[in-house]
Design a protein around this motif. Sequence first.
Motif, PDB file in Angstrom:
ATOM      1  N   GLY A 130      -3.094  -1.493  -2.512  1.00 25.72           N
ATOM      2  CA  GLY A 130      -1.971  -1.142  -3.375  1.00 25.72           C
ATOM      3  C   GLY A 130      -1.806   0.359  -3.497  1.00 25.72           C
ATOM      4  O   GLY A 130      -0.703   0.896  -3.357  1.00 25.72           O
ATOM      5  N   ALA A 131      -2.943   1.054  -3.722  1.00 20.89           N
ATOM      6  CA  ALA A 131      -2.886   2.507  -3.887  1.00 20.89           C
ATOM      7  C   ALA A 131      -2.351   3.167  -2.628  1.00 20.89           C
ATOM      8  O   ALA A 131      -1.552   4.104  -2.687  1.00 20.89           O
ATOM      9  CB  ALA A 131      -4.276   3.051  -4.212  1.00 20.89           C
ATOM     10  N   VAL A 132      -2.784   2.679  -1.464  1.00 22.81           N
ATOM     11  CA  VAL A 132      -2.369   3.291  -0.210  1.00 22.81           C
ATOM     12  C   VAL A 132      -0.924   2.929   0.151  1.00 22.81           C
ATOM     13  O   VAL A 132      -0.107   3.802   0.424  1.00 22.81           O
ATOM     14  CB  VAL A 132      -3.324   2.891   0.934  1.00 22.81           C
ATOM     15  N   TYR A 133      -0.597   1.646   0.111  1.00 22.45           N
ATOM     16  CA  TYR A 133       0.730   1.200   0.548  1.00 22.45           C
ATOM     17  C   TYR A 133       1.847   1.742  -0.327  1.00 22.45           C
ATOM     18  O   TYR A 133       2.910   2.070   0.148  1.00 22.45           O
ATOM     19  CB  TYR A 133       0.800  -0.335   0.583  1.00 22.45           C
ATOM     20  N   PHE A 134       1.603   1.786  -1.627  1.00 22.52           N
ATOM     21  CA  PHE A 134       2.660   2.200  -2.532  1.00 22.52           C
ATOM     22  C   PHE A 134       2.584   3.685  -2.885  1.00 22.52           C
ATOM     23  O   PHE A 134       3.294   4.152  -3.762  1.00 22.52           O
ATOM     24  CB  PHE A 134       2.620   1.363  -3.813  1.00 22.52           C
ATOM     25  N   SER A 135       1.699   4.425  -2.181  1.00 21.33           N
ATOM     26  CA  SER A 135       1.453   5.809  -2.559  1.00 21.33           C
ATOM     27  C   SER A 135       2.706   6.672  -2.482  1.00 21.33           C
ATOM     28  O   SER A 135       2.857   7.604  -3.254  1.00 21.33           O
ATOM     29  CB  SER A 135       0.355   6.403  -1.687  1.00 21.33           C
ATOM     30  N   THR A 136       3.609   6.397  -1.563  1.00 22.71           N
ATOM     31  CA  THR A 136       4.775   7.268  -1.414  1.00 22.71           C
ATOM     32  C   THR A 136       6.020   6.703  -2.106  1.00 22.71           C
ATOM     33  O   THR A 136       7.089   7.279  -1.995  1.00 22.71           O
ATOM     34  CB  THR A 136       5.091   7.497   0.076  1.00 22.71           C
TER      35      THR A 136
ATOM     36  N   VAL B 102      -4.126   0.523  12.334  1.00 23.66           N
ATOM     37  CA  VAL B 102      -2.770   0.733  12.842  1.00 23.66           C
ATOM     38  C   VAL B 102      -1.769   0.240  11.812  1.00 23.66           C
ATOM     39  O   VAL B 102      -0.702   0.821  11.627  1.00 23.66           O
ATOM     40  CB  VAL B 102      -2.520  -0.063  14.140  1.00 23.66           C
ATOM     41  N   ALA B 103      -2.135  -0.863  11.164  1.00 23.40           N
ATOM     42  CA  ALA B 103      -1.217  -1.491  10.216  1.00 23.40           C
ATOM     43  C   ALA B 103      -0.911  -0.571   9.040  1.00 23.40           C
ATOM     44  O   ALA B 103       0.229  -0.494   8.598  1.00 23.40           O
ATOM     45  CB  ALA B 103      -1.809  -2.803   9.717  1.00 23.40           C
ATOM     46  N   THR B 104      -1.942   0.160   8.571  1.00 22.14           N
ATOM     47  CA  THR B 104      -1.759   0.949   7.346  1.00 22.14           C
ATOM     48  C   THR B 104      -0.666   2.020   7.439  1.00 22.14           C
ATOM     49  O   THR B 104       0.228   2.028   6.600  1.00 22.14           O
ATOM     50  CB  THR B 104      -3.095   1.564   6.908  1.00 22.14           C
ATOM     51  N   ALA B 124       7.285  -6.270  -2.240  1.00 25.74           N
ATOM     52  CA  ALA B 124       6.253  -7.164  -2.789  1.00 25.74           C
ATOM     53  C   ALA B 124       5.657  -8.034  -1.686  1.00 25.74           C
ATOM     54  O   ALA B 124       4.445  -8.239  -1.616  1.00 25.74           O
ATOM     55  CB  ALA B 124       6.847  -8.027  -3.892  1.00 25.74           C
ATOM     56  N   MET B 125       6.523  -8.528  -0.784  1.00 20.33           N
ATOM     57  CA  MET B 125       6.060  -9.396   0.303  1.00 20.33           C
ATOM     58  C   MET B 125       5.153  -8.617   1.260  1.00 20.33           C
ATOM     59  O   MET B 125       4.095  -9.096   1.669  1.00 20.33           O
ATOM     60  CB  MET B 125       7.276  -9.964   1.048  1.00 20.33           C
ATOM     61  N   LEU B 126       5.562  -7.402   1.591  1.00 17.53           N
ATOM     62  CA  LEU B 126       4.769  -6.543   2.473  1.00 17.53           C
ATOM     63  C   LEU B 126       3.371  -6.331   1.898  1.00 17.53           C
ATOM     64  O   LEU B 126       2.363  -6.478   2.592  1.00 17.53           O
ATOM     65  CB  LEU B 126       5.483  -5.187   2.630  1.00 17.53           C
ATOM     66  N   PHE B 127       3.322  -6.009   0.614  1.00 18.34           N
ATOM     67  CA  PHE B 127       2.043  -5.765  -0.034  1.00 18.34           C
ATOM     68  C   PHE B 127       1.181  -7.031  -0.052  1.00 18.34           C
ATOM     69  O   PHE B 127      -0.005  -6.985   0.269  1.00 18.34           O
ATOM     70  CB  PHE B 127       2.257  -5.259  -1.464  1.00 18.34           C
ATOM     71  N   THR B 128       1.792  -8.159  -0.412  1.00 17.49           N
ATOM     72  CA  THR B 128       1.028  -9.401  -0.516  1.00 17.49           C
ATOM     73  C   THR B 128       0.403  -9.772   0.822  1.00 17.49           C
ATOM     74  O   THR B 128      -0.766 -10.175   0.881  1.00 17.49           O
ATOM     75  CB  THR B 128       1.941 -10.543  -1.009  1.00 17.49           C
ATOM     76  N   ILE B 129       1.174  -9.632   1.902  1.00 15.63           N
ATOM     77  CA  ILE B 129       0.643  -9.980   3.222  1.00 15.63           C
ATOM     78  C   ILE B 129      -0.523  -9.063   3.593  1.00 15.63           C
ATOM     79  O   ILE B 129      -1.547  -9.504   4.097  1.00 15.63           O
ATOM     80  CB  ILE B 129       1.764  -9.934   4.284  1.00 15.63           C
TER      81      ILE B 129
END
Lengths: 167, 181
Positions: A130-136, B102-104, B124-129
């Motif tokens: 969560g911290a990484v994906y939503f960081s921006t 690579v995904a990150t 939300a879907m992107l994060f959940t997956i």
Amino acid sequence: MKYVIPVIVVAVIVVAAIKKVKPYDAFCDGVKKAFPLVIKIFPYILTVLVMCEVFEKSGLSKLVIGWLSPVFGAFGIPEEMIGLVLVKPFSGSGSLAVLNDLLVKHGADSYVGRCAAVVYGSSETVFYVGAVYFSTCKKRSFALPVIISLAATFISTVFAVFICRII
Amino acid sequence: MNLIFGIILGVSAVVMTFTSPETLLPAMTGGAEKAVKLSFTLIVIYSVWLGIFNLLERSGVTEKISKLISPIVRLLFGSVSEKAEKYLTLNVTANVLGLGSVATPMGIKAAETLDEEGNEYAKAMLFTIAATSLQIMPTTVISLRAALSSAAPYDIVAPTILSTLVSTVSGILLTKIFVKK
């Protein structure tokens, strides 16, 4: 699985040659984006990791584990596993240490050992992701997605505990 | 996140004030140190993968992959812009292949794009997956079990794949139910 990466790299070079792309220039241009990206996410990663570390060192995480143990027991999750299940969403390296402890203590082939291995392998560090994906993102409204992910992880944990009993 | 951070850090600090006040600062700097180490690791990984990815993009490969799995992406994320779809496709592909590193970066780009477009559902879907893990080969666990003299270190692979499927599918379903499009 070990052939995946070499095959990808060879394919990339071959395709680039066919398409007459300048490989050196293209690679460098890609690398240019790496530093700014990490600098952008750095404050958020740091803040979350500081929180996790303090939560663990204060002994609060242990206390919470104690409270939750009857709830987890009701779903068939063995008491020994609770630490792992609770640490995993916060810390990848922390949960790896917990997994190692469990494997050493109960044996790698024991029921608890196998359960722990499956739970570790099939779940993610939800808060870290969560911290990484939503960081921006400007709108940081990720309470609901985090709750959903934790619920999904819990469902799969109950499933893992059950399937390790059969297989 | 502000609420979670405030409560967890606040309560932990109060507890430590009474139990072991001298350990609060080392705990905080310890967390920061982990973050710095992680950032260096990330710079290394991203440099390599963003380099390779740029080669792919210039060669026009990413576009082709996008087209190939766009039906799946559309099924999961609903209608998204072309730019977001490109990143989502690469993120999902890399996740399934077990290439988390690579995904990150692709996931961050995808989230950023979706955020600008105000598409909370796809975000939300992107994060959940990503957060329910699609890993196919739990290599770390296998090597750890082998090192601890397990008789059959690989016997957890099948249950792990099944469990990770259960978590991802239930995550997708929960998102479809609870997050408004």
